[in-house]
Write a protein that holds these residues in place. Structure first.
Motif, PDB file in Angstrom:
ATOM      1  N   UNK A 187       0.974   7.439  22.142  1.00  0.00           N
ATOM      2  CA  UNK A 187       0.732   5.995  22.095  1.00  0.00           C
ATOM      3  C   UNK A 187       0.047   5.566  23.386  1.00  0.00           C
ATOM      4  N   UNK A 188      -0.624   4.421  23.335  1.00  0.00           N
ATOM      5  CA  UNK A 188      -1.321   3.923  24.518  1.00  0.00           C
ATOM      6  C   UNK A 188      -1.356   2.401  24.505  1.00  0.00           C
ATOM      7  N   UNK A 189      -1.326   1.842  25.695  1.00  0.00           N
ATOM      8  CA  UNK A 189      -1.491   0.400  25.882  1.00  0.00           C
ATOM      9  C   UNK A 189      -2.401   0.229  27.097  1.00  0.00           C
ATOM     10  N   UNK A 190      -3.705   0.335  26.862  1.00  0.00           N
ATOM     11  CA  UNK A 190      -4.694   0.309  27.933  1.00  0.00           C
ATOM     12  C   UNK A 190      -5.742  -0.768  27.663  1.00  0.00           C
ATOM     13  N   UNK A 191      -6.565  -1.017  28.665  1.00  0.00           N
ATOM     14  CA  UNK A 191      -7.632  -2.005  28.532  1.00  0.00           C
ATOM     15  C   UNK A 191      -8.578  -1.595  27.413  1.00  0.00           C
ATOM     16  N   UNK A 192      -8.704  -2.463  26.424  1.00  0.00           N
ATOM     17  CA  UNK A 192      -9.565  -2.251  25.259  1.00  0.00           C
ATOM     18  C   UNK A 192      -9.237  -0.958  24.515  1.00  0.00           C
ATOM     19  N   UNK A 193      -7.995  -0.478  24.654  1.00  0.00           N
ATOM     20  CA  UNK A 193      -7.465   0.673  23.912  1.00  0.00           C
ATOM     21  C   UNK A 193      -8.134   1.997  24.270  1.00  0.00           C
ATOM     22  N   UNK A 194      -8.947   2.029  25.333  1.00  0.00           N
ATOM     23  CA  UNK A 194      -9.685   3.244  25.689  1.00  0.00           C
ATOM     24  C   UNK A 194      -8.903   4.083  26.698  1.00  0.00           C
ATOM     25  N   UNK A 195      -9.045   5.399  26.596  1.00  0.00           N
ATOM     26  CA  UNK A 195      -8.415   6.316  27.543  1.00  0.00           C
ATOM     27  C   UNK A 195      -9.179   7.634  27.526  1.00  0.00           C
ATOM     28  N   UNK A 196      -8.855   8.508  28.471  1.00  0.00           N
ATOM     29  CA  UNK A 196      -9.489   9.819  28.538  1.00  0.00           C
ATOM     30  C   UNK A 196      -8.457  10.925  28.603  1.00  0.00           C
TER      31      UNK A 196
ATOM     32  N   UNK B 255      -4.683  -2.053  21.941  1.00  0.00           N
ATOM     33  CA  UNK B 255      -4.544  -1.993  23.392  1.00  0.00           C
ATOM     34  C   UNK B 255      -4.557  -3.379  23.988  1.00  0.00           C
ATOM     35  N   UNK B 256      -4.790  -3.460  25.310  1.00  0.00           N
ATOM     36  CA  UNK B 256      -4.853  -4.736  26.020  1.00  0.00           C
ATOM     37  C   UNK B 256      -3.617  -5.590  25.771  1.00  0.00           C
ATOM     38  N   UNK B 257      -2.449  -4.977  25.948  1.00  0.00           N
ATOM     39  CA  UNK B 257      -1.195  -5.700  25.786  1.00  0.00           C
ATOM     40  C   UNK B 257      -0.416  -5.333  24.548  1.00  0.00           C
ATOM     41  N   UNK B 258      -1.039  -4.624  23.620  1.00  0.00           N
ATOM     42  CA  UNK B 258      -0.360  -4.180  22.402  1.00  0.00           C
ATOM     43  C   UNK B 258      -0.452  -2.664  22.313  1.00  0.00           C
TER      44      UNK B 258
END
Length: 338
Positions: free
Chosen positions: A261-270, A291-294
């Motif tokens: 799962x992830x909660x990152x800016x604009x749902x993007x990650x690496x 992402x971005x809070x969700x």
């Protein structure tokens, strides 16, 4: 003109029937009372086994508690409220490890820094959830401690019982569980149990009990446990990118499935995989479902190439919304297979 006077005799008086009527009323009253005590239970009610009267059926099958003042209702005795948390016998798991049986892989959640981090364990079926919690209480092993995995759960804490009903796991732990620690430690140990229990699809939230008594406020800081708590209640103790698999110590081959799962800016990650010499074996970009809070989910298949097998690491990163810098949020030591 004078009229003649008529003389009439009074009719004979009948005997009074009041004693007979009173006796009849009394008999009917006694009969009605007898039916109320031993007659059929009304729909939606459960018999009070203490007196035979009826009380509203309890929706979870627990003992009806006494009133706030401690007084019983007139005409019946209510037993004291049970101190044992409600359980569903059909889904209650034994707390002692069963002999024999199939070994099942589960996840337990320790801490990496101040965030939850999964670690693999093997437990004996069918009591897999209870086995996972016992493994959690045993703490991280030497390899995990060497990679900075810790626990906020006090040593010596024991699992007394576990029951699951309607998606809610009631976890009864020994009193050692609330020993010592400040607000962060108290919340962290709650998060470890919640994450471990909710890894199972049948569990969505957790109620806590200590030594058989339901917990409403936990620790000196009074963490509110008046309702079941789930993963969302511990978002502050969850890494921005939580890699659920692979887990620390796993051996992986190419391609490897990476999910979490992830909660990152604009749902993007690496995601980056390196070998023991810190050479990059794979580097990909991913998107979570939100992402971005969700918090959203992700499930990726990542191919990698390595010159030789051996120790490696999977790292999850994301770009800070504040300054755009790359932030490492999860580091998972693994063994790479060629």
């Amino acid at each position: 003109m004078a009229f003649p006077t008529r003389t009439t005799s009074a009719p004979a008086r009948r005997p009074r029937a009041a004693p007979l009527v009173s006796a009849l009323v009394l008999a009917l009253t006694l009969t009605a009372c007898g039916e109320g005590a031993g007659g059929a239970t009304a729909p939606g009610e459960a018999p009070d086994t203490e007196t035979g009267s009826t009380v509203p059926a309890d929706p979870v099958g627990t003992t009806v508690p006494p009133s706030a003042s401690g007084a019983s209702s007139p005409g019946r005795t209510i037993p004291p409220a049970s101190t044992t948390p409600p359980t569903a016998p059909a889904t209650t798991q034994p707390t002692a490890p069963p002999a024999g049986g199939k070994q099942v892989r589960v996840a337990v959640y320790f801490l990496h820094g101040e965030r939850v981090s999964p670690a693999p364990r093997s437990v004996t079926a069918p009591a897999t959830a209870a086995g996972a919690l016992r493994a959690l209480l045993a703490g991280p092993n030497g390899f995990e401690r060497g990679h900075e995995r810790t626990t906020a759960i006090p040593a010596g804490t024991e699992l007394r019982s576990l029951a699951v009903r309607d998606g809610v796991a009631t976890v009864d732990l020994s009193g050692r569980y609330d020993d010592g620690g400040g607000a962060l430690s108290m919340r962290a140990r709650l998060a470890q149990v919640v994450y471990t229990a909710t890894r199972f699809p049948s569990v969505t939230s957790v109620r806590f009990a200590l030594d058989g008594k339901p917990v409403r406020h936990f620790g000196g800081e009074g963490v509110d446990l008046t309702r079941p708590v789930g993963r969302a209640d511990f978002e502050d103790l969850t890494p921005a990118v939580l890699v659920e698999s692979p887990m620390i110590g796993d051996t992986i081959g190419s391609p490897v499935r990476v999910w979490g799962t992830a909660n990152t800016f604009e749902a993007a990650f690496g995601l980056r995989i390196v070998d023991a010499a810190d050479r990059t074996a794979a580097q990909v970009h991913g998107m979570a479902s939100s992402g971005s809070g969700t918090r959203g989910t992700f499930d990726l298949t990542v191919p990698f190439r390595t010159a030789r097998g051996g120790p490696g690491e999977l790292t999850a990163t994301w770009d800070s919304a504040e300054d755009g810098r790359l932030v490492a949020t999860a580091e998972v030591p693994v063994t790479l297979r060629r």
